[in-house]
Design an enzyme around this catalytic site. Structure first.
Site, PDB file in Angstrom:
ATOM      1  N   GLU A  49      47.149  27.373  37.352  1.00 40.41           N
ATOM      2  CA  GLU A  49      47.148  28.831  37.189  1.00 40.41           C
ATOM      3  C   GLU A  49      46.821  29.475  38.523  1.00 40.41           C
ATOM      4  O   GLU A  49      45.788  29.177  39.123  1.00 40.41           O
ATOM      5  CB  GLU A  49      46.122  29.297  36.137  1.00 40.41           C
ATOM      6  CG  GLU A  49      46.183  30.807  35.949  1.00 40.41           C
ATOM      7  CD  GLU A  49      45.141  31.404  34.997  1.00 40.41           C
ATOM      8  OE1 GLU A  49      45.287  32.575  34.629  1.00 40.41           O
ATOM      9  OE2 GLU A  49      44.181  30.694  34.637  1.00 40.41           O
ATOM     10  N   GLU A  74      42.119  30.557  42.926  1.00 33.77           N
ATOM     11  CA  GLU A  74      41.628  31.942  43.016  1.00 33.77           C
ATOM     12  C   GLU A  74      41.276  32.221  44.472  1.00 33.77           C
ATOM     13  O   GLU A  74      40.647  31.403  45.123  1.00 33.77           O
ATOM     14  CB  GLU A  74      40.406  32.108  42.088  1.00 33.77           C
ATOM     15  CG  GLU A  74      39.671  33.414  42.205  1.00 33.77           C
ATOM     16  CD  GLU A  74      40.541  34.647  41.999  1.00 33.77           C
ATOM     17  OE1 GLU A  74      41.253  34.749  40.996  1.00 33.77           O
ATOM     18  OE2 GLU A  74      40.515  35.526  42.886  1.00 33.77           O
ATOM     19  N   ASP A 122      48.457  40.601  40.125  1.00 36.32           N
ATOM     20  CA  ASP A 122      48.406  41.935  40.728  1.00 36.32           C
ATOM     21  C   ASP A 122      49.834  42.470  40.871  1.00 36.32           C
ATOM     22  O   ASP A 122      50.716  41.764  41.371  1.00 36.32           O
ATOM     23  CB  ASP A 122      47.733  41.854  42.107  1.00 36.32           C
ATOM     24  CG  ASP A 122      46.268  41.422  41.984  1.00 36.32           C
ATOM     25  OD1 ASP A 122      45.725  41.520  40.869  1.00 36.32           O
ATOM     26  OD2 ASP A 122      45.685  40.978  42.986  1.00 36.32           O
ATOM     27  N   LYS A 126      54.049  49.130  45.374  1.00 32.60           N
ATOM     28  CA  LYS A 126      54.851  49.759  46.438  1.00 32.60           C
ATOM     29  C   LYS A 126      55.928  48.805  46.943  1.00 32.60           C
ATOM     30  O   LYS A 126      55.691  47.598  47.053  1.00 32.60           O
ATOM     31  CB  LYS A 126      53.943  50.179  47.604  1.00 32.60           C
ATOM     32  CG  LYS A 126      52.944  51.236  47.173  1.00 32.60           C
ATOM     33  CD  LYS A 126      52.204  51.831  48.355  1.00 32.60           C
ATOM     34  CE  LYS A 126      51.305  52.950  47.888  1.00 32.60           C
ATOM     35  NZ  LYS A 126      49.885  52.705  48.124  1.00 32.60           N
ATOM     36  N   THR A 199      43.570  35.418  28.141  1.00 33.18           N
ATOM     37  CA  THR A 199      42.791  35.529  29.387  1.00 33.18           C
ATOM     38  C   THR A 199      41.788  36.679  29.208  1.00 33.18           C
ATOM     39  O   THR A 199      41.877  37.444  28.238  1.00 33.18           O
ATOM     40  CB  THR A 199      43.705  35.837  30.591  1.00 33.18           C
ATOM     41  OG1 THR A 199      44.044  37.226  30.564  1.00 33.18           O
ATOM     42  CG2 THR A 199      44.977  34.998  30.564  1.00 33.18           C
ATOM     43  N   GLU A 202      43.718  39.899  29.240  1.00 29.17           N
ATOM     44  CA  GLU A 202      44.507  40.013  28.007  1.00 29.17           C
ATOM     45  C   GLU A 202      43.634  40.511  26.846  1.00 29.17           C
ATOM     46  O   GLU A 202      44.055  41.377  26.067  1.00 29.17           O
ATOM     47  CB  GLU A 202      45.090  38.628  27.691  1.00 29.17           C
ATOM     48  CG  GLU A 202      46.147  38.618  26.632  1.00 29.17           C
ATOM     49  CD  GLU A 202      46.844  37.249  26.590  1.00 29.17           C
ATOM     50  OE1 GLU A 202      46.437  36.313  27.321  1.00 29.17           O
ATOM     51  OE2 GLU A 202      47.807  37.129  25.821  1.00 29.17           O
TER      52      GLU A 202
HETATM   53  C1  LIG Z   1      44.321  41.030  37.648  1.00 28.13           C
HETATM   54  S1  LIG Z   1      43.400  39.594  37.895  1.00 28.13           S
HETATM   55  C2  LIG Z   1      43.814  38.575  36.479  1.00 28.13           C
HETATM   56  C3  LIG Z   1      42.844  37.465  36.272  1.00 28.13           C
HETATM   57  C4  LIG Z   1      43.145  36.506  35.109  1.00 28.13           C
HETATM   58  N1  LIG Z   1      44.380  35.779  35.333  1.00 28.13           N
HETATM   59  C5  LIG Z   1      43.190  37.222  33.784  1.00 28.13           C
HETATM   60  O1  LIG Z   1      44.304  37.399  33.260  1.00 28.13           O
HETATM   61  O2  LIG Z   1      42.130  37.613  33.269  1.00 28.13           O
HETATM   62  C6  LIG Z   1      44.344  38.796  39.202  1.00 28.13           C
HETATM   63  C7  LIG Z   1      43.564  37.683  39.866  1.00 28.13           C
HETATM   64  O3  LIG Z   1      44.436  37.014  40.754  1.00 28.13           O
HETATM   65  C8  LIG Z   1      43.786  36.798  41.988  1.00 28.13           C
HETATM   66  N2  LIG Z   1      44.856  36.747  43.006  1.00 28.13           N
HETATM   67  C9  LIG Z   1      45.704  37.761  43.329  1.00 28.13           C
HETATM   68  N3  LIG Z   1      46.546  37.386  44.309  1.00 28.13           N
HETATM   69  C10 LIG Z   1      46.230  36.096  44.600  1.00 28.13           C
HETATM   70  C11 LIG Z   1      46.729  35.165  45.551  1.00 28.13           C
HETATM   71  N4  LIG Z   1      47.722  35.498  46.391  1.00 28.13           N
HETATM   72  N5  LIG Z   1      46.175  33.929  45.604  1.00 28.13           N
HETATM   73  C12 LIG Z   1      45.164  33.599  44.756  1.00 28.13           C
HETATM   74  N6  LIG Z   1      44.630  34.449  43.851  1.00 28.13           N
HETATM   75  C13 LIG Z   1      45.159  35.675  43.765  1.00 28.13           C
HETATM   76  C14 LIG Z   1      42.854  37.996  42.128  1.00 28.13           C
HETATM   77  O4  LIG Z   1      41.794  37.760  43.037  1.00 28.13           O
HETATM   78  C15 LIG Z   1      42.387  38.182  40.694  1.00 28.13           C
HETATM   79  O5  LIG Z   1      41.264  37.382  40.421  1.00 28.13           O
END
Ligand SMILES: C[S@@+](CC[C@H](N)C(=O)[O-])C[C@H]1O[C@@H](n2cnc3c(N)ncnc32)[C@H](O)[C@@H]1O
Length: 231
Positions: A49, A74, A122, A126, A199, A202
């Site tokens: 993941e 992460e 994320d 943009k 998650t 979610e």
């Molecule tokens: C919006 S949160 C969702 C977290 C989890 N998957 C959930 O659904 O509850 C997005 C997570 O992805 C991590 N993340 C975003 N871009 C990333 C990257 N390029 N590499 C590793 N982690 C990343 C962020 O730090 C954040 O913890």
């Protein structure tokens, strides 16, 4: 908790110490590239993941399926430390955690991942941020290197624009859709088994009755090879 909230989390003062002491964390990640079976000490399939957040999804999967190995990636130390605290001392032997940016994914794995989960990634709305989206061509190209056989990406999001973007990107890149839903938790055509685990994000969205978009996308290895042949 919503998008961006992870960035605004109260800073955990001892986050480095929590990460350093955790048995789940793998530090020498690049030297394990192509060799992750030896990290788990078995030849079971490996699922990954990217952006695991507080780790509820990946740790629940690991607890339920002890014949499959799971890795959570992460990029934020603060988030990773909280995930480790949440998982606690459950001693899940088929779970490993990596602290890195997914930009380096093709340096971490070489032909060893069975399934890639992208949960509530994320959205980077943009246009100029497009290549940061985890389903952009830049990332799909990197993913080609990590899969063991067919490429399989399972994505969930509440973000309609990111979902539509991802469907277009995946399909233009040669993926087909094995499952597709625009309202996962109210969709009777989707097997209940596929709806869990949820998650952290979610759970919040379900509470607010927001739609969750879901796709299981597959690309056959043969197509990946053909692409290289065409070059
Ligand atoms: C919006 S949160 C969702 C977290 C989890 N998957 C959930 O659904 O509850 C997005 C997570 O992805 C991590 N993340 C975003 N871009 C990333 C990257 N390029 N590499 C590793 N982690 C990343 C962020 O730090 C954040 O913890």
């Amino acid at each position: 908790m919503f998008i961006g909230d992870f960035m605004r989390l109260r800073n955990l003062k001892n986050k480095e110490e929590i990460i350093e002491k955790s048995d789940y964390i793998v530090n020498d990640i690049y030297s394990n590239c192509g060799n992750w079976s030896s990290v788990f000490n078995n030849n079971n399939p490996i699922c990954l993941e990217i952006g695991m957040g507080f780790g509820k999804f990946i740790s629940s999967l690991a607890i339920s399926n002890n014949n499959i190995n799971y890795i959570g990636l992460e990029k934020l130390d603060n988030v990773m430390a909280r995930a480790i605290k949440k998982i606690g001392d459950k001693k899940i032997s088929n779970l490993k955690l990596i602290r890195d940016n997914a930009l380096n994914i093709d340096k971490i794995f070489d032909g060893e991942i069975d399934v890639l989960y992208l949960n509530f990634s994320d959205p980077w709305p943009k246009k100029r941020q497009e290549n940061r989206r985890l389903t952009s061509f830049d990332f799909l190209e990197k993913y080609d290197k990590i899969f063991y056989e067919d490429a399989k990406i399972i994505m969930k999001t509440d973000n309609y624009n990111l979902f539509v973007y991802s469907l277009k990107s995946l399909s233009k890149y040669g993926y087909y859709f094995e499952e597709l839903s625009f309202d996962l938790h109210n969709d009777e055509d989707i097997d209940e088994v596929l709806k869990n685990p949820t998650t952290e994000y979610e759970d919040k969205f379900i509470e607010k009755n927001r739609q969750i978009y879901y796709v299981v996308a597959i690309k056959k290895k043969k197509i990946i090879q053909n692409q290289y042949n065409l070059l």
